[in-house]
Design a protein around this motif. Structure first.
Motif, PDB file in Angstrom:
ATOM      1  N   PRO A 297      36.146  33.642  34.827  1.00  0.00           N
ATOM      2  CA  PRO A 297      37.548  33.702  34.530  1.00  0.00           C
ATOM      3  C   PRO A 297      37.807  34.275  32.820  1.00  0.00           C
ATOM      4  O   PRO A 297      38.731  34.717  32.542  1.00  0.00           O
ATOM      5  N   THR A 298      36.713  34.201  32.261  1.00  0.00           N
ATOM      6  CA  THR A 298      36.716  34.595  30.849  1.00  0.00           C
ATOM      7  C   THR A 298      36.944  36.172  30.904  1.00  0.00           C
ATOM      8  O   THR A 298      37.668  36.611  30.323  1.00  0.00           O
ATOM      9  N   THR A 299      35.970  36.843  31.746  1.00  0.00           N
ATOM     10  CA  THR A 299      36.065  38.397  31.881  1.00  0.00           C
ATOM     11  C   THR A 299      37.321  38.704  32.765  1.00  0.00           C
ATOM     12  O   THR A 299      37.847  39.784  32.254  1.00  0.00           O
ATOM     13  N   PHE A 300      37.743  37.921  33.610  1.00  0.00           N
ATOM     14  CA  PHE A 300      38.775  37.963  34.444  1.00  0.00           C
ATOM     15  C   PHE A 300      39.997  37.040  34.549  1.00  0.00           C
ATOM     16  O   PHE A 300      40.012  36.278  35.405  1.00  0.00           O
ATOM     17  N   PRO A 301      40.721  37.118  33.355  1.00  0.00           N
ATOM     18  CA  PRO A 301      41.578  35.851  33.197  1.00  0.00           C
ATOM     19  C   PRO A 301      42.832  35.947  34.165  1.00  0.00           C
ATOM     20  O   PRO A 301      43.358  34.898  34.328  1.00  0.00           O
TER      21      PRO A 301
END
Length: 298
Positions: A43-47
């Motif tokens: 989720p950090t890469t794809f918030p």
């Protein structure tokens, strides 16, 4: 006064496709392991991405594109990728590199993606009874999901099946795709009971131009074709071949005759099955009391 404006989620992808790091994660070896997800994203890469979203990925600019159901990484997940992680069998099957780089596009769930929408899907099940309501529940459960060839499906009430064929709207076979409300789902059983009715008319004892009985022609060509197809699909059908005929006597009365021949079709001796049919073919004629008539005719 502060006014809050709701912003709808939309499909998102950079104008120039970025590349992200991807790894392979193993499948579970015991029933106590957590459920394996096809594609796990950080989720950090794809918030903006959610678990229900679809991930389109491809490794080469001119290579094939694949689409999978995304799973948002949680603190309890064993799989913790830097960017993306795909199940090891899928990565190997579709040529997605382990510890490599892939292009991506995230599609918001619920929106039809034309290039991946499927026209129909073929599912096979075995040793399972499915009612019409079961078939309807499976169809509803699959709507809005990404699927791939040879995917093992587990649906409502532990219904087990395998997705064997995907056909796109362009009538082309696909490796992955999306099931929409317009997608037709074809259910095939690999362990069905098939009743095959053969009308034993006088022509069955007649000869073709090549000197072969029409009955032998049916057994040697038609039956063989089905048996080889079922063997290729690893099917174990139970076949009940029913011979039936009507004998009309000179006084215009008649009598009906039946003979049921049961066989199992699968990885078995095809020649033995053919011999069994031919043996009952001969005895069926005698049971009708017509053997002497055909001797005179031939």
């Amino acid at each position: 006064m502060i006014e809050f404006v709701h912003q709808a989620r939309v499909d998102w992808m950079p104008k120039v496709p970025k590349v992200v790091h991807i790894i392979h994660h193993p499948i579970p070896t015991t029933c106590n392991d957590e459920r394996v997800h096809e594609l796990v994203f950080n989720p950090t890469t794809f918030p903006q991405a959610q678990t229900s979203d679809w991930f389109e990925i491809w490794s080469e600019p001119s290579g094939p594109h694949f689409i999978f159901n995304g799973h948002r990484q949680t603190p309890t997940d064993k799989v913790k990728p830097k960017d993306l992680s795909i199940a090891e069998p899928l990565g190997k099957e579709f040529g997605i590199p382990n510890r490599g780089m892939v292009h991506y596009h995230v599609h918001t769930a619920g929106k039809v993606v034309d290039q991946f929408e499927l026209d129909y899907v073929v599912m096979q099940f075995k040793d399972t009874y499915l009612s019409r309501s079961d078939l309807w529940r499976v169809s509803q459960d699959l709507q809005g999901k990404a699927v791939y060839v040879d995917q093992k499906y587990e649906g409502p009430d532990k219904i087990m099946a395998v997705i064997k064929t995907l056909v796109s709207k362009k009538n082309e076979k696909a490796q992955t795709g999306l099931i929409s409300s317009q997608t037709k789902i074809v259910f095939q059983s690999r362990s069905a009971t098939i009743y095959w009715l053969w009308q034993m008319s006088a022509e069955m004892w007649s000869y073709t131009g090549d000197g072969e009985l029409y009955f032998d022609l049916a057994v040697n060509s038609l039956i063989q074709k089905f048996l080889h197809t079922w063997e290729k699909d690893d099917s174990t059908h139970c076949i009940a071949v029913i011979f039936f005929s009507r004998v009309i006597y000179p006084d215009n009365t008649y009598e009906d005759f039946y003979k049921v021949v049961k066989m199992l079709a699968g990885k078995r001796d095809h020649e033995a099955m053919q011999r069994k049919l031919k043996m009952h073919f001969g005895t069926f004629l005698q049971s009708m009391g017509c053997a002497s008539f055909f001797k005179e005719e031939h």
